[in-house]
Design a protein around this motif. Structure first.
Motif, short mmCIF file in Angstrom:
data_model
loop_
_atom_site.label_atom_id
_atom_site.label_comp_id
_atom_site.label_asym_id
_atom_site.label_seq_id
_atom_site.Cartn_x
_atom_site.Cartn_y
_atom_site.Cartn_z
N GLY A 137 -23.73 -7.50 -25.05
CA GLY A 137 -22.35 -7.75 -24.67
C GLY A 137 -21.95 -7.21 -23.31
O GLY A 137 -20.81 -7.41 -22.89
N ASN A 138 -22.87 -6.55 -22.61
CA ASN A 138 -22.57 -6.03 -21.27
C ASN A 138 -22.83 -7.14 -20.26
O ASN A 138 -23.97 -7.33 -19.80
N ALA A 139 -21.80 -7.88 -19.91
CA ALA A 139 -21.96 -9.08 -19.08
C ALA A 139 -22.58 -8.76 -17.73
O ALA A 139 -23.36 -9.55 -17.19
N ASP A 140 -22.23 -7.61 -17.16
CA ASP A 140 -22.76 -7.25 -15.84
C ASP A 140 -24.28 -7.09 -15.89
O ASP A 140 -25.00 -7.63 -15.04
N VAL A 141 -24.78 -6.34 -16.87
CA VAL A 141 -26.23 -6.13 -16.97
C VAL A 141 -26.92 -7.42 -17.41
O VAL A 141 -27.99 -7.77 -16.89
N LEU A 142 -26.35 -8.13 -18.37
CA LEU A 142 -26.98 -9.35 -18.88
C LEU A 142 -27.09 -10.42 -17.80
O LEU A 142 -28.03 -11.23 -17.82
N ALA A 143 -26.18 -10.42 -16.86
CA ALA A 143 -26.25 -11.39 -15.76
C ALA A 143 -27.43 -11.11 -14.85
O ALA A 143 -27.89 -12.02 -14.13
N ARG A 144 -27.93 -9.88 -14.88
CA ARG A 144 -29.08 -9.51 -14.05
C ARG A 144 -30.35 -9.35 -14.87
O ARG A 144 -31.39 -8.97 -14.33
N THR A 145 -30.28 -9.65 -16.16
CA THR A 145 -31.44 -9.48 -17.03
C THR A 145 -32.31 -10.73 -16.99
O THR A 145 -31.88 -11.82 -17.37
N ASP A 146 -33.53 -10.56 -16.51
CA ASP A 146 -34.47 -11.67 -16.51
C ASP A 146 -35.05 -11.84 -17.92
O ASP A 146 -35.13 -10.88 -18.69
N MET A 147 -35.46 -13.06 -18.23
CA MET A 147 -35.99 -13.32 -19.57
C MET A 147 -37.33 -14.03 -19.46
O MET A 147 -37.46 -15.01 -18.74
N ILE A 148 -38.32 -13.49 -20.15
CA ILE A 148 -39.64 -14.12 -20.20
C ILE A 148 -40.03 -14.25 -21.67
O ILE A 148 -40.18 -13.25 -22.38
N VAL A 149 -40.17 -15.48 -22.12
CA VAL A 149 -40.43 -15.77 -23.52
C VAL A 149 -41.82 -16.39 -23.66
O VAL A 149 -42.21 -17.25 -22.86
N ALA A 150 -42.57 -15.97 -24.66
CA ALA A 150 -43.84 -16.58 -25.02
C ALA A 150 -43.61 -17.43 -26.26
O ALA A 150 -43.18 -16.90 -27.29
N ALA A 151 -43.86 -18.71 -26.16
CA ALA A 151 -43.54 -19.61 -27.26
C ALA A 151 -44.58 -20.70 -27.40
O ALA A 151 -45.24 -21.09 -26.44
N GLY A 152 -44.71 -21.21 -28.61
CA GLY A 152 -45.61 -22.33 -28.87
C GLY A 152 -44.88 -23.64 -28.63
O GLY A 152 -43.83 -23.70 -28.00
N GLY A 153 -45.43 -24.71 -29.19
CA GLY A 153 -44.86 -26.03 -28.97
C GLY A 153 -43.66 -26.35 -29.83
O GLY A 153 -43.18 -27.48 -29.84
#
Length: 395
Positions: free
Chosen positions: A90-106
């Motif tokens: 819920g911290n919009a300031d930090v979440l706006a700068r949070t990069d996301m890397i997801v490992a996923a199948g098909g």
């Protein structure tokens, strides 16, 4: 060696599996040697089912839940737990700068559509025409008979407001290794300050079980710990595992608790002709073993039980003195892309307790550890597609 301000530190842990929800539930079950295995629903194969989850806690909109298949709900739920753990939910300031890397199948297949198409083609005079017609009417809006892999990252962004850069890696176990490796490299290099990294897997799927069995890779005839599977085979597991990883400087600036430091992440291709000698693992150990302090370290292995890779890994590990080993898939099953992140999470939890959970192995490979735990080596050999290894240290 990186500047300590650029250390990649674990500040958030979000995990769900057959052992429960969150670090405390997992540690309690591991210390008691408990697991949950379903040997009947998909008999003769064993599966580790995820515990029942109240998805409303992390995915409050029913509409969001309805448009996700199980693997997405599990992953989005675990991602929310990680953000909560890190104190940035819920911290919009930090979440706006949070990069996301997801490992996923098909993505999960539409089994009803698959079955209907195959049934219609079976007795058709012109199967190709039937196939084309059914694909035009039955295909998903995503233009695929399954959910796309990047939908997990998209739903995490929508539900939790993570709006930094986003990457989705495919490639089974190797994708999980590279997701963490890239996140840590970016943080070490000053290209990122905070990242949400992880994946999820639904092992309770007939299509996944079918595909694994086509390769004779599944455990049959009842559950046994990984090292004791004389006939070989993996037991699939449903789980979600996400970590918040951030630079030490960023964590200190916001007063975040550091659960562990990821000192090194390495990946290696595992070629088919290397299965019997664990040469990929040996190569990784040559690069990371010099940083391991004997007597203070342990290894969490992602050995699956599948032959001949598991026997080769067992021989490799038995030759390393003073390095207690635990096969985590004994407890939680095999979960492809999500396995490496889960093992990193379990390593950080063990470091927080300063000890290793007891052995659950009748072969003698796994030995007790009495000295304080300060380092954990995490391996990811998978089945035989790629090898990975990481070193996690106490904060």
């Amino acid at each position: 060696m990186t500047d300590s301000a650029r250390d990649a530190c674990i500040t958030g842990i979000g995990i769900v599996s057959c052992l429960g929800e969150g670090p405390d539930a997992h540690w309690d079950k591991l210390m008691r040697g408990e697991t949950h295995v379903d040997d009947t629903t998909f008999a003769p194969y064993s599966v580790h089912p995820v515990v029942p989850l109240d998805y409303d806690k992390q995915i409050p909109k029913k509409g969001d839940q309805r448009q996700m298949e199980a693997w997405q709900r599990i992953g989005t739920y675990a991602a929310g737990l990680a953000l909560d753990s890190a104190g940035i939910k819920g911290n919009a300031d930090v979440l706006a700068r949070t990069d996301m890397i997801v490992a996923a199948g098909g993505g999960e297949r539409d089994l009803a559509a698959d079955s209907a198409i195959l049934t219609a083609m079976k007795d058709a005079a012109d199967p190709d025409s039937v196939l084309n017609a059914r694909l035009m009417s039955d295909i998903r809006p995503t233009l695929f008979l399954a959910q796309l892999s990047n939908l997990l990252a998209g739903n995490i962004s929508i539900v939790h407001g993570v709006t930094g850069s986003s990457r989705t890696f495919m490639g089974e176990e190797a994708a999980g290794v590279d997701a963490v490796r890239i996140a840590c490299s970016r943080i070490n290099a000053g290209q990122s300050e905070v990242a949400l990294v992880g994946g999820s897997y639904n092992g309770e799927r007939k299509d996944s079980i079918m595909l694994f069995e086509f390769g004779n890779l599944l455990l049959e005839g009842g559950y046994a710990p990984v090292w004791e599977r004389a006939s070989g085979g993996a037991a699939l597991g449903s789980l979600g595992a996400f970590l918040v990883i951030e630079s030490r400087a960023h964590a200190q600036a916001r007063g975040a608790k550091v659960h562990g430091r990821i000192a090194e992440v390495l990946s290696e291709r595992a070629k088919p002709d290397q299965l019997a000698d664990a040469s990929a693992l040996r190569s990784l150990w040559e690069r990371i073993g010099g940083s391991v302090r004997k007597g203070e370290a342990a290894m969490l292995s992602a050995a699956t039980g599948v032959a001949p890779a598991t026997a080769a890994e067992r021989a490799f590990l038995a030759a390393i003195p003073d390095l207690p080993v635990r096969a985590t898939e004994t407890y939680i099953g095999h979960s492809n892309e999500a396995q490496f992140t889960m093992n990193l999470a379990l390593a950080a939890i063990a470091l927080g307790h300063g000890t290793l959970f007891p052995p659950k192995d009748g072969t003698g490979l796994e030995k007790p550890m009495s000295a304080p735990l300060k380092q954990v080596v995490v391996s990811s050999v998978g089945l035989w597609r790629g090898a990975g290894m990481a070193l996690v240290e106490a904060p």
